[in-house]
Design a protein around this motif. Structure first.
Motif, short mmCIF file in Angstrom:
data_model
loop_
_atom_site.label_atom_id
_atom_site.label_comp_id
_atom_site.label_asym_id
_atom_site.label_seq_id
_atom_site.Cartn_x
_atom_site.Cartn_y
_atom_site.Cartn_z
N ALA A 13 0.83 -1.14 -0.07
CA ALA A 13 -0.01 0.07 -0.02
C ALA A 13 0.79 1.39 -0.04
N GLU A 14 1.78 1.16 0.73
CA GLU A 14 2.87 2.37 0.71
C GLU A 14 3.31 2.81 -0.58
N ALA A 15 3.59 1.65 -1.36
CA ALA A 15 4.07 2.07 -2.78
C ALA A 15 3.05 2.08 -4.16
N ASN A 16 2.05 1.78 -3.52
CA ASN A 16 0.72 1.81 -4.50
C ASN A 16 -0.35 2.71 -3.91
N CYS A 17 -0.29 3.97 -3.82
CA CYS A 17 -1.28 4.78 -3.12
C CYS A 17 -2.59 4.71 -3.84
N ARG A 18 -2.53 4.55 -5.13
CA ARG A 18 -3.88 4.51 -5.88
C ARG A 18 -4.78 3.20 -5.74
N LYS A 19 -4.31 2.31 -5.10
CA LYS A 19 -5.01 0.85 -5.27
C LYS A 19 -5.32 0.71 -3.41
N VAL A 20 -5.16 1.66 -2.69
CA VAL A 20 -5.36 1.64 -1.49
C VAL A 20 -6.92 1.07 -0.90
N GLN A 21 -7.74 1.50 -1.92
CA GLN A 21 -9.27 1.23 -1.77
C GLN A 21 -9.45 -0.40 -1.62
N TYR A 22 -8.49 -1.02 -2.52
CA TYR A 22 -8.85 -2.51 -2.42
C TYR A 22 -7.86 -3.17 -1.24
N ILE A 23 -6.83 -2.49 -1.08
CA ILE A 23 -5.72 -3.08 0.01
C ILE A 23 -6.11 -3.07 1.36
N TRP A 24 -6.69 -1.70 1.73
CA TRP A 24 -7.05 -1.32 2.83
C TRP A 24 -8.28 -2.26 3.46
N LEU A 25 -9.20 -2.66 2.30
CA LEU A 25 -10.27 -3.26 2.62
C LEU A 25 -9.86 -4.98 2.99
N LEU A 26 -8.95 -5.50 2.35
CA LEU A 26 -8.53 -6.72 2.45
C LEU A 26 -7.68 -6.68 3.84
N GLN A 27 -6.92 -5.74 4.08
CA GLN A 27 -6.02 -5.70 5.49
C GLN A 27 -7.42 -5.67 6.90
N MET A 28 -8.38 -5.00 6.53
CA MET A 28 -9.27 -4.98 7.55
C MET A 28 -10.00 -6.11 7.75
N MET A 29 -10.23 -6.95 6.62
CA MET A 29 -11.01 -8.29 6.69
C MET A 29 -9.91 -9.17 7.28
N LEU A 30 -8.55 -9.07 7.15
CA LEU A 30 -7.65 -9.95 7.83
C LEU A 30 -7.80 -9.72 9.16
N LEU A 31 -7.78 -8.50 9.65
CA LEU A 31 -7.90 -8.23 11.00
C LEU A 31 -9.07 -8.90 11.67
N VAL A 32 -10.32 -8.93 10.94
CA VAL A 32 -11.68 -9.29 11.32
C VAL A 32 -11.47 -10.76 11.71
N LEU A 33 -10.43 -11.52 10.96
CA LEU A 33 -10.45 -12.86 11.18
C LEU A 33 -9.39 -13.24 12.10
N CYS A 34 -8.85 -12.23 13.12
CA CYS A 34 -7.93 -12.41 14.16
C CYS A 34 -8.47 -11.55 15.22
N PRO A 35 -9.62 -12.23 15.79
CA PRO A 35 -10.25 -11.39 17.05
C PRO A 35 -9.35 -11.00 18.06
N ILE A 36 -8.49 -11.84 18.39
CA ILE A 36 -7.56 -11.59 19.75
C ILE A 36 -6.86 -10.53 19.26
N ILE A 37 -6.29 -10.53 18.02
CA ILE A 37 -5.25 -9.23 17.78
C ILE A 37 -6.12 -7.94 17.62
N LEU A 38 -7.41 -8.07 17.17
CA LEU A 38 -8.23 -6.86 16.94
C LEU A 38 -8.68 -6.40 18.24
N GLU A 39 -8.79 -7.35 19.37
CA GLU A 39 -9.24 -6.81 20.49
C GLU A 39 -8.19 -5.78 21.15
N GLU A 40 -7.06 -6.41 20.79
CA GLU A 40 -5.58 -5.57 21.41
C GLU A 40 -5.85 -4.28 20.95
#
Length: 247
Positions: A13-40
């Motif tokens: 994402a840092e190297a491809n700012c124009r694609k953050v709309q796709y990257i951020w969404l995927l990153q957020m869904m990855l966090l949802v799949l890790c509830p213990i990390i998300l809680e922290e």
């Protein structure tokens, strides 16, 4: 695993700012799949709790997205990434509807509650209808429908967004979103804790008034004006008559 993929996407994402709309969404869904990390992360952001060094990058990611979202509320749209934050958090809200809303202590609900106010101001502000441009009108309307459904499923009996959409003075696009969302409630399969269409029965009078008002505007536009009535707040889209009678 999810953590490694998150870090790879963060660097990408840092190297491809124009694609953050796709990257951020995927990153957020990855966090949802890790509830213990998300809680922290949520505890650190919302309660000022500690955050381990290994998850500091993830904490900064969520914090940056929340700042981007709030920047759009304040009208500070300089980098174009604010809209990507809106999309990411609306999808987060949608994912929260798959958790029984009786479990109000679930960490995902805590995170959603921290951004829902900003999302309402951005997506359903009668004075400044949400728009990312003519070429994205259909995508924007879909985003609004998804958020409307989340709000209705979260709090069906005291829904601010529903009240805004029923207001005759609100933009026509809000009325369109309302009708489309109600149609989905009727036709789509639903989870046991999702409200059904009967929660709207008490609003029948307001819906009837909205329909009559919209129909009168369409007929007046067709009869007395050479300029078709368009959805307020969005330029260059289908006329209101086309949307209502040619879905």
């Amino acid at each position: 695993n999810c953590e490694k993929l998150f870090e790879l996407l963060d660097s990408f994402a840092e190297a491809n700012c124009r694609k953050v709309q796709y990257i951020w969404l995927l990153q957020m869904m990855l966090l949802v799949l890790c509830p213990i990390i998300l809680e922290e992360l949520v505890y650190a952001l919302e309660k000022g709790g500690p955050c381990s060094a290994e998850h500091l990058r993830k904490r900064n990611f969520v914090d940056a997205l929340k700042r981007q979202l709030h920047a759009q509320v304040l009208g500070k749209q300089s980098s174009g990434t604010e809209s990507a934050a809106v999309v990411t958090f609306v999808k987060l809200c949608k994912s929260a509807t798959y958790i029984n809303n009786k479990d109000s202590n679930d960490i995902l609900f805590v995170l959603v509650q921290s951004v829902i106010g900003d999302l309402k101001q951005i997506l359903f502000n009668p004075l400044k209808p949400f728009s990312r441009g003519q070429d994205k009108i259909n995508v924007d309307l879909e985003l609004m429908i998804e958020f409307f459904l989340y709000c209705l499923r979260l709090n069906p009996h005291n829904n601010e967004v529903l009240k805004v959409c029923l207001n005759l003075l609100s933009p026509a696009m809000f009325h369109y979103v309302l009708v489309k969302a109600l149609y989905r409630i009727i036709t789509q399969k639903h989870l046991p804790w999702w409200p059904q269409i009967d929660i709207i029965y008490s609003r029948a009078g307001e819906l009837r008034n909205m329909f009559t008002d919209t129909l009168n505007k369409v007929l007046q536009s067709s009869t007395f004006s050479t300029t078709p009535l368009r959805i307020s707040g969005v330029t260059g889209v289908s006329t209101l008559k086309d949307i209502l009678f040619n879905p």
